[in-house]
Design an enzyme around this catalytic site. Structure first.
Site, PDB file in Angstrom:
ATOM      1  N   ARG A 282     -38.575 105.227 -29.483  1.00  0.00           N
ATOM      2  CA  ARG A 282     -39.559 106.273 -29.702  1.00  0.00           C
ATOM      3  C   ARG A 282     -40.965 105.680 -29.609  1.00  0.00           C
ATOM      4  O   ARG A 282     -41.188 104.525 -29.985  1.00  0.00           O
ATOM      5  CB  ARG A 282     -39.395 106.939 -31.077  1.00  0.00           C
ATOM      6  CG  ARG A 282     -38.119 107.731 -31.253  1.00  0.00           C
ATOM      7  CD  ARG A 282     -38.077 108.973 -30.381  1.00  0.00           C
ATOM      8  NE  ARG A 282     -36.917 109.805 -30.658  1.00  0.00           N
ATOM      9  CZ  ARG A 282     -35.736 109.672 -30.047  1.00  0.00           C
ATOM     10  NH1 ARG A 282     -35.568 108.729 -29.126  1.00  0.00           N
ATOM     11  NH2 ARG A 282     -34.750 110.490 -30.344  1.00  0.00           N
TER      12      ARG A 282
ATOM     13  N   GLU B 249     -47.625  97.116 -13.640  1.00  0.00           N
ATOM     14  CA  GLU B 249     -46.870  96.768 -14.846  1.00  0.00           C
ATOM     15  C   GLU B 249     -46.794  95.256 -15.030  1.00  0.00           C
ATOM     16  O   GLU B 249     -46.891  94.759 -16.160  1.00  0.00           O
ATOM     17  CB  GLU B 249     -45.475  97.384 -14.764  1.00  0.00           C
ATOM     18  CG  GLU B 249     -45.508  98.903 -14.980  1.00  0.00           C
ATOM     19  CD  GLU B 249     -44.321  99.627 -14.377  1.00  0.00           C
ATOM     20  OE1 GLU B 249     -43.302  98.964 -14.080  1.00  0.00           O
ATOM     21  OE2 GLU B 249     -44.416 100.860 -14.179  1.00  0.00           O
TER      22      GLU B 249
ATOM     23  N   PRO C  16     -48.223 114.769 -16.736  1.00  0.00           N
ATOM     24  CA  PRO C  16     -49.482 114.927 -16.021  1.00  0.00           C
ATOM     25  C   PRO C  16     -50.463 115.789 -16.814  1.00  0.00           C
ATOM     26  O   PRO C  16     -50.167 116.928 -17.154  1.00  0.00           O
ATOM     27  CB  PRO C  16     -49.057 115.629 -14.720  1.00  0.00           C
ATOM     28  CG  PRO C  16     -47.585 115.423 -14.612  1.00  0.00           C
ATOM     29  CD  PRO C  16     -47.073 115.334 -16.008  1.00  0.00           C
TER      30      PRO C  16
ATOM     31  N   THR D 229     -52.669 111.069 -35.846  1.00  0.00           N
ATOM     32  CA  THR D 229     -52.423 109.626 -35.938  1.00  0.00           C
ATOM     33  C   THR D 229     -53.376 108.788 -35.087  1.00  0.00           C
ATOM     34  O   THR D 229     -53.981 107.837 -35.612  1.00  0.00           O
ATOM     35  CB  THR D 229     -50.954 109.297 -35.626  1.00  0.00           C
ATOM     36  OG1 THR D 229     -50.562 109.913 -34.397  1.00  0.00           O
ATOM     37  CG2 THR D 229     -50.045 109.793 -36.731  1.00  0.00           C
TER      38      THR D 229
ATOM     39  N   TYR E  27     -36.083  99.813 -10.738  1.00  0.00           N
ATOM     40  CA  TYR E  27     -36.590 100.785  -9.776  1.00  0.00           C
ATOM     41  C   TYR E  27     -35.582 101.205  -8.701  1.00  0.00           C
ATOM     42  O   TYR E  27     -35.570 102.384  -8.308  1.00  0.00           O
ATOM     43  CB  TYR E  27     -37.883 100.263  -9.136  1.00  0.00           C
ATOM     44  CG  TYR E  27     -39.083 100.528 -10.016  1.00  0.00           C
ATOM     45  CD1 TYR E  27     -39.781 101.721  -9.934  1.00  0.00           C
ATOM     46  CD2 TYR E  27     -39.503  99.586 -10.960  1.00  0.00           C
ATOM     47  CE1 TYR E  27     -40.868 101.981 -10.750  1.00  0.00           C
ATOM     48  CE2 TYR E  27     -40.593  99.832 -11.777  1.00  0.00           C
ATOM     49  CZ  TYR E  27     -41.274 101.034 -11.673  1.00  0.00           C
ATOM     50  OH  TYR E  27     -42.345 101.283 -12.493  1.00  0.00           O
TER      51      TYR E  27
END
Length: 381
Positions: free
Chosen positions: A178, A110, A375, A255, A68
């Site tokens: 990915r 997190e 967003p 998916t 961060y």
């Protein structure tokens, strides 16, 4: 900001570089998130869905607290450069405080998510080696990869709709990360991802579109080992609801909805299920037989397929149900719009049409669920 941030190779490797090339989707998503945060700075409770979405993404990428400060310095440095004389000391101090608060909020959430994964049976933190057990061609452009843990250990359960972050060792490119939605239901002894091959990749200053998908389609056969972080994501099926379910998808956006459909069929016909899919044509229609088989198992499943440009060999009533695109007028007449929970994923235009259209039909936001990078409010702009 990213020009500054990517001077640090460790940070750069956390990002999908194809989102920084011609499409520029990641910078736009960041700009939208910053704007939403600033616009709601006096009512941060409105930012909870945005913060949760970002935290889930970060956990998939294994973002840690030590990352961060680099992001903060890059953001403030970019603001100073772009705002020039408007970047007064008061402005920079305010943005620094705002970033520090956001960083603390994200780090706290997190860490909770990391702890949950560490304590869940079969769970793990960071990267775990998985082996490609088998692959299946689902259409001319989409292939499924069945992944099993290389250590033969148990698999962490997930919620239908969640995704994996996969680390690929692409020759000449190093590690490439990915996100791929899990296309199978929970409770299997594998995770399945179904990947659309993009390409041929154009020249680009960053990693070109199709880098990962071309590697998977061309090189990742049975026995290939890939790194996988634990399932994550907030686009999940509300398993407690007893309302009808509408699963809407376009192209490879099927998916997560296939995962949800498999799960609902496994549980039995407690809810009416509408599976509505749009594909360009029969050659690009993935999992056609699989969906037909699921619908045959459960009388609760109503499957409808649209082909935008049917080929001469595509037969209506056999391969697909209607030509053209999914339209709101059709949805209004065919689905129980007033009662259903809606889940959808697909190209941006497809999702924008549904997001705006469902609101126009007075479907409350709590019954509108979508998978979108960035967003979600950007779809309504």
């Amino acid at each position: 900001m990213y020009e500054i941030l990517f001077r640090n190779e460790e940070i750069k490797n956390l990002f999908n570089q194809s989102h920084h090339g011609q499409s520029g989707s990641q910078p736009r998503a960041l700009a939208g998130a910053i704007h939403a945060y600033a616009d709601n700075i006096d009512r941060l409770s409105d930012c909870v869905p945005l913060i949760e979405r970002i935290a889930q993404k970060h956990v998939g990428l294994h973002v840690r607290p030590e990352h961060y400060p680099y992001v903060g310095r890059a953001l403030i440095g970019a603001l100073i450069e772009v705002l020039e004389d408007a970047a007064t000391s008061d402005v920079i101090t305010a943005w620094t405080q705002a970033y520090d608060y956001l960083a603390y909020t994200l780090m706290s959430r997190e860490l909770e998510l990391y702890d949950e994964r560490a304590l869940t049976p079969g769970g793990w933190v960071g990267w775990r080696d998985f082996t490609v057990a088998s692959t299946v061609g689902e259409s001319e452009t989409i292939r499924s990869f069945y992944l099993r843990p290389s250590d033969a250990g148990p698999l962490m359960e997930f919620r239908p709709g969640q995704y994996l972050t996969v680390r690929l060792g692409v020759p000449g490119q190093g590690d490439v990360l990915r996100n791929y939605s899990i296309s199978s239901a929970p409770g299997r002894d594998y995770y399945r991802i179904s990947v659309k091959r993009e390409g041929p990749p154009p020249e680009a200053p960053y990693a070109p579109p199709g880098l990962a998908s071309n590697y998977l389609h061309e090189e990742a056969g049975p026995g290939t080992v890939v790194g996988v972080s634990p399932p994550t994501g907030e686009f999940v099926l509300d398993e407690a609801s007893d309302r009808p379910v509408a699963l809407l998808s376009g192209g490879v956006g099927l998916t997560p909805t296939v995962s949800m459909l498999e799960y609902l069929v496994d549980r039995g016909p407690a809810r009416e299920i509408w599976y509505v899919h749009a594909a360009p044509d029969g050659r690009q229609h993935a999992m056609k037989r699989h969906i037909r088989d699921l619908a045959a198992v459960s009388s609760a499943v109503h499957a409808v397929v649209f082909y935008e440009h049917p080929l001469p060999e595509d037969v209506i009533g056999r391969d697909f149900d209607a030509p053209g695109r999914i339209a709101m007028e059709w949805l209004k007449g065919a689905l129980p719009v007033a009662d259903a929970d809606f889940y959808f994923c697909g190209p941006r235009g497809f999702m924008r049409m549904l997001a705006i259209g469902l609101r126009a039909l007075d479907v409350p936001d709590e019954r509108i669920h979508l998978e979108f990078f960035g967003p979600a409010e950007a779809l309504y702009a």
